[in-house]
Design an enzyme around this catalytic site. Structure first.
Site: not given
Length: 282
Positions: A48, A106, A227, A233, A237
């Site tokens: 990332y 990963h 995310k 938000r 969530n």
């Protein structure tokens, strides 16, 4: 916050904040805002490219390290014993942490066995509390465990209403491997936030489609990684523990399953070749 118990009596918050596709320059503040909203589980990865900023956010969030559950992942180019070990040292340096709560392989490609042996050693040494995998099929995850010393404690895979993976989730959970959902909202694909089934169910409870999806996953015992860079938000969530879905609601959501990834299939020969070309430029 509700938790899921991993093998070896480790508890992980069932809702996590993912930082995939958050730009590095926005990540530090996003982590701070997520923790302020109530998140105690932060999920990042070497791929990332924002581990440094995640570490800075953790350092500045105002919550003790012991109250946070932090995950990173070893990328494909770092597969194998020597490369994985070196990459973990770099990740620890970028994050600025003395230990990690969870480290995953990963992708199911390359020398996963060599990487797994490194994770086992680091767990034995106390540097990593839990170890697991991401994007593995149940057979590959169990294979990794039974032919080594430690069964993966987590498998992070794509799960959303369009790709529900009922059988795979059951197989993993029956093997004692906790399941984490990435892309629970399918990154907005196929009009998921306007889907009539999810909208109608949400209207019954005064909840958004995203909250319905999150609640549906929580009731399946699946850890949810959401995310958002918007504080409102983030709070929304997290607000999913004051209602429960009916059997009728769940049956309606089951009709949305297309039985296929909304992104890519990790089990195809084409995908293996694509990842090799992408990572190593060959």
């Amino acid at each position: 916050m509700q938790t899921v118990q991993l093998a070896h009596n480790i508890e992980i918050p069932i809702l996590g904040f993912g930082v995939y596709q958050i730009a590095p320059e926005a990540t530090e503040q996003a982590v701070i805002q997520a923790v302020a909203a109530g998140y105690r589980h932060i999920d990042t990865a070497q791929a990332y490219m924002n581990e440094t900023e995640v570490g800075r956010g953790i350092a500045r969030c105002g919550v003790a390290r012991g109250e946070l559950f932090v995950t990173t992942k070893v990328w494909v180019e770092n597969a194998g014993e020597a490369a994985a070990e070196a990459s973990l040292n770099r990740s620890f340096g970028r994050l600025g942490l003395d230990y990690l709560d969870l480290v995953l392989i990963h992708q199911p490609y390359g020398d996963t066995y060599g990487t797994w042996r490194v994770l086992e050693r680091w767990q034995q040494a106390g540097r990593i509390r839990a170890i697991g995998v991401s994007n593995f099929t149940p057979d590959r995850a169990v294979d990794l465990g039974i032919f080594n010393r430690v069964m993966p404690q987590v498998n992070q895979i794509e799960i959303n209403p369009f790709h529900q993976r009922v059988q795979q989730v059951a197989e993993l959970q029956n093997a004692g491997i906790a399941v984490e959902a990435w892309a629970p909202f399918a990154e907005g694909k196929n009009g998921i936030f306007q889907n009539p089934v999810l909208v109608q169910i949400g209207q019954q409870y005064g909840k958004s489609p995203a909250q319905i999806i999150t609640r549906w996953l929580v009731e399946r015992g699946i850890i949810v990684l959401a995310k958002s860079a918007k504080p409102e938000r983030m709070a929304e969530n997290l607000n999913v523990f004051d209602f429960a879905l009916s059997d009728e609601d769940k049956a309606a959501i089951a009709t949305l399953d297309a039985g296929a990834s909304q992104f890519f299939d990790h089990q195809t020969v084409e995908r293996v070749r694509q990842v090799k070309e992408w990572v190593f430029n060959v």
